[in-house]
Design an enzyme around this catalytic site. Structure first.
Site, mmCIF file in Angstrom:
data_model
loop_
_atom_site.group_PDB
_atom_site.id
_atom_site.type_symbol
_atom_site.label_atom_id
_atom_site.label_comp_id
_atom_site.label_asym_id
_atom_site.label_seq_id
_atom_site.Cartn_x
_atom_site.Cartn_y
_atom_site.Cartn_z
ATOM 1 N N PRO A 33 0.868 -1.426 0.180
ATOM 2 C CA PRO A 33 0.005 0.151 -0.175
ATOM 3 C C PRO A 33 0.701 0.910 0.131
ATOM 4 O O PRO A 33 1.681 1.275 1.219
ATOM 5 C CB PRO A 33 -1.166 -0.541 1.451
ATOM 6 C CG PRO A 33 -0.208 -1.733 2.006
ATOM 7 C CD PRO A 33 1.265 -1.316 1.108
ATOM 8 N N GLU A 34 0.603 2.379 -0.763
ATOM 9 C CA GLU A 34 0.939 3.541 -1.513
ATOM 10 C C GLU A 34 0.156 4.317 -1.056
ATOM 11 O O GLU A 34 -0.841 4.160 -0.422
ATOM 12 C CB GLU A 34 2.004 3.429 -2.585
ATOM 13 C CG GLU A 34 3.300 2.223 -2.401
ATOM 14 C CD GLU A 34 3.988 2.173 -3.535
ATOM 15 O OE1 GLU A 34 4.159 3.360 -4.616
ATOM 16 O OE2 GLU A 34 4.253 1.315 -4.302
ATOM 17 N N ARG A 69 2.165 -11.680 6.723
ATOM 18 C CA ARG A 69 4.047 -10.369 7.248
ATOM 19 C C ARG A 69 4.291 -10.431 8.456
ATOM 20 O O ARG A 69 4.749 -10.470 8.623
ATOM 21 C CB ARG A 69 4.658 -10.376 6.035
ATOM 22 C CG ARG A 69 4.852 -10.795 4.711
ATOM 23 C CD ARG A 69 5.332 -10.282 3.695
ATOM 24 N NE ARG A 69 7.002 -9.933 3.584
ATOM 25 C CZ ARG A 69 7.686 -9.479 3.084
ATOM 26 N NH1 ARG A 69 7.592 -8.822 1.809
ATOM 27 N NH2 ARG A 69 9.091 -9.148 3.553
#
Length: 302
Positions: free
Chosen positions: A2-3, A137
């Site tokens: 996500p940016e 993660r």
DNA sequence: TGCAGTGTTGCTTC
DNA sequence: CGAAGCAACACTGC
């Protein structure tokens, strides 16, 4: 993943769905001993405190600052969420399986999201629905801040300006980047202390559109090029938002549905393909630059 | 099968 | 201080 556009898409979704709702309960299965996460919900001791603080509070607003999602609650409290690489915030109906100490999507939950199996935090809301934080993660961050002072907290204080704010102009942009005269443009564009929101995908795309090689040093970029980078950064970030984010990898919105910006890629993950710039005969190549994979045209980016 | 590669950023080292 | 390298984690895909 996500940016800025992906975090903005998630933030907008939350604004639509959870404002006015009250938090009734909180659950997690995270148990890290990583020192860097002592003041996040990954630390079980912190989580107990966090849970006590947020139960009973109501969501007043949801905002984005850089790649952080800020869920503002009553009594001067704000939940900060950073999705890092694989975080998802999902909104829907979930059910708790006591035997396995796990949550599963209910029939009205975001069934579309295959990442439902990585649920690590669940907030129960007073409309029988939940806010689930999924994170394969476990790099993501969730913590509680005092709303009135949160911008002075270590999580937010070193962030650069927002690229899509109206008062952010090309002069300010150039002044920020020029603080790193010897840096590679790609790396500097992704430095959140200079300008926020750009990550690996959008930096590759911005540089492809501006004909600049990712390893060009900041002090070798001329004014006209800064202006071009500035314009394309705003254009591509806005386009990313319009397309509902980039789901080339695992990004999904709060309903578990993918965005479409990946259909617009010209460079990112296109190694070996012919460059699609008009009358360019180059090919997209991949090279590791400052530990990140960069994708760019062998010919027109200089 | 095994292992390189993955969108972020925080810490360490130089 | 800044630049660079790597660790945090666990899965996917070659």
């Amino acid at each position: 993943m996500p940016e800025l556009p992906e975090v903005e898409t998630t933030t907008k979704g939350l604004q639509k769905e959870i404002i006015g709702l009250r938090i009734l309960d909180a659950w997690t299965d995270l148990t890290t001993k990583d020192k860097r996460k002592v003041d996040t919900v990954s630390n079980p001791k912190y989580f107990q405190k966090f849970k006590k603080e947020i139960i009973g509070e109501k969501v007043i607003s949801v905002k984005r600052r850089a790649k952080n999602i800020l869920i503002n609650l009553t009594h001067d409290k704000t939940i900060l969420v950073h999705l890092k690489m694989t975080g998802h915030l999902l909104y829907g109906k979930y059910k708790y399986k006591k035997k396995e100490n796990k949550w599963l999507p209910d029939e009205l939950g975001p069934l579309a999201d295959p990442y439902n199996r990585f649920i690590h935090v669940v907030l129960t809301l007073n409309n029988k629905k939940h806010l689930a934080f999924c994170d394969a993660r476990k790099f993501g961050k969730m913590t509680l801040l005092e709303t009135s002072t949160m911008h002075q907290s270590k999580h937010l204080k070193d962030l650069g300006p927002e690229p899509l704010e109206k008062d952010f102009d090309v002069k300010k942009f150039q002044n920020r980047l020029t603080l790193r005269p010897k840096g590679n443009i790609k790396t500097v564009l992704m430095d959140q202390s200079l300008v926020v929101g750009v990550g690996n995908i959008y930096s590759d795309e911005i540089l492809w559109h501006t004909d600049i090689h990712p390893e060009r040093k900041i002090n070798k970029i001329i004014n006209k090029e800064f202006s071009n980078i500035f314009k394309n950064m705003k254009k591509l970030l806005s386009k990313g938002i319009d397309f509902g984010g980039d789901s080339m990898s695992d990004y999904r919105n709060i309903y578990g549905l993918p965005g479409e910006f990946q259909t617009q890629h010209r460079a990112y993950l296109k190694a070996g393909e012919k460059c699609t710039k008009k009358s360019c005969t180059g090919v997209i190549i991949k090279k590791v630059i400052n530990n990140r994979s960069a994708h760019f045209c062998s010919k027109h980016q200089k």
